[in-house]
Design a protein around this motif. Structure first.
Motif, PDB file in Angstrom:
ATOM      1  N   PHE A   4       0.851  -1.176   0.000  1.00  6.02           N
ATOM      2  CA  PHE A   4       0.000   0.000   0.000  1.00  6.02           C
ATOM      3  C   PHE A   4       0.893   1.234   0.000  1.00  6.02           C
ATOM      4  N   SER A   7      -0.941   6.651  -2.260  1.00  7.37           N
ATOM      5  CA  SER A   7      -2.144   6.828  -3.078  1.00  7.37           C
ATOM      6  C   SER A   7      -3.307   5.984  -2.573  1.00  7.37           C
ATOM      7  N   ASP A   8      -3.029   5.092  -1.631  1.00 10.72           N
ATOM      8  CA  ASP A   8      -4.087   4.249  -1.061  1.00 10.72           C
ATOM      9  C   ASP A   8      -4.582   4.883   0.240  1.00 10.72           C
TER      10      ASP A   8
END
Length: 256
Positions: A4, A7-8
């Protein structure tokens, strides 16, 4: 293995019965995370900003930050002086830093050739750590306190997010400079702090300075020096931790 990135958006996510064994969180924002009924045996948390005097970490309802801070002061003689607020105290604090780093340099020099360029778990090598401290001194002393327009020596090592934050990385040289050159530049920056402290007055410490990273939050000469001291002690801790790992032959040790 799932990765991750920034952007997550995992804010507010719930992990129930999830197996996170061996997971690694690097540069992640875990503030306010709540863990209940979790197995954290052998978990390793490194959060330098936790000890800023304003944060806390609760383990079974107990704020452990004062215990961590006190233990680090015990392990690193002189660290407790890093928040000194008067000229004499700051001079003593810097002398303690110099002694601690001199011992670390001697230790690294006595280890097998190439040790200073070994990286542990993707962290900076010993040489890279010294280069970053050059940058830290340039930022907070040459730039913030002395007002040098272009304060950076090319040998400095910026943080990974330096370019992402809109700064120009071209001021720093690419590649791996000779270690002797790193030592020479680093020694010059150490002497620069020592020379400033030799003549600094209480009035000088109160002079307002521009925060190089957040101009909307003004600093003083004193707060800039405190940042330099924090950088020195935190990165010494990292450097010694990694020298321990190299000597023990632990996993995660890589060259260059």
């Amino acid at each position: 293995m799932t990765t991750f990135t920034g952007s997550d958006d995992l804010r507010g996510a719930r992990f129930e019965g999830a197996d996170l064994r061996g997971a690694r969180f690097v540069g992640a924002d875990l503030s306010g995370v709540v863990m209940r009924g979790v197995d954290v045996a052998d978990a390793d948390v490194d959060a330098p900003w936790l000890l800023d005097g304003r944060s806390r970490l609760l383990v079974n309802g107990v704020d452990v930050t004062p215990f961590v801070d006190a233990e680090l002061d015990r392990r690193f003689p002189g660290r407790a002086q890093r928040r000194a607020s008067d000229p004499d105290g700051l001079r003593a604090a810097w002398a303690a830093v110099e002694r601690a780093w001199d011992a670390a340099l001697d230790r690294a020099a006595a280890m097998p050739p190439g040790t200073v360029d070994v990286r542990v778990d993707g962290e900076w090598s010993f040489a890279q750590t010294l280069r970053h401290l050059v940058m830290a001194t340039d930022t907070w002393l040459r730039g913030a306190v002395l007002g040098v327009e272009q304060p950076y020596h090319p040998i400095g090592q910026p943080n990974d997010e330096y370019a992402l934050d809109g700064h120009d990385p071209s001021v720093f040289a690419e590649g791996t400079p000779p270690y002797d050159e790193v030592l020479e530049v680093r020694a010059g920056r150490v002497a620069m702090v020592r020379d400033l402290l030799a003549t600094v007055t209480a009035e000088d410490l109160a002079v307002p300075r521009r925060n190089p990273w957040a101009p909307q939050h003004p600093e003083t000469t004193l707060s800039c020096l405190h940042t330099i001291l924090e950088e020195e002690w935190e990165h010494l801790r990292y450097a010694l931790r990694d020298l321990d790992a190299i000597e023990a032959g632990r996993a995660g040790v890589t060259e260059g």
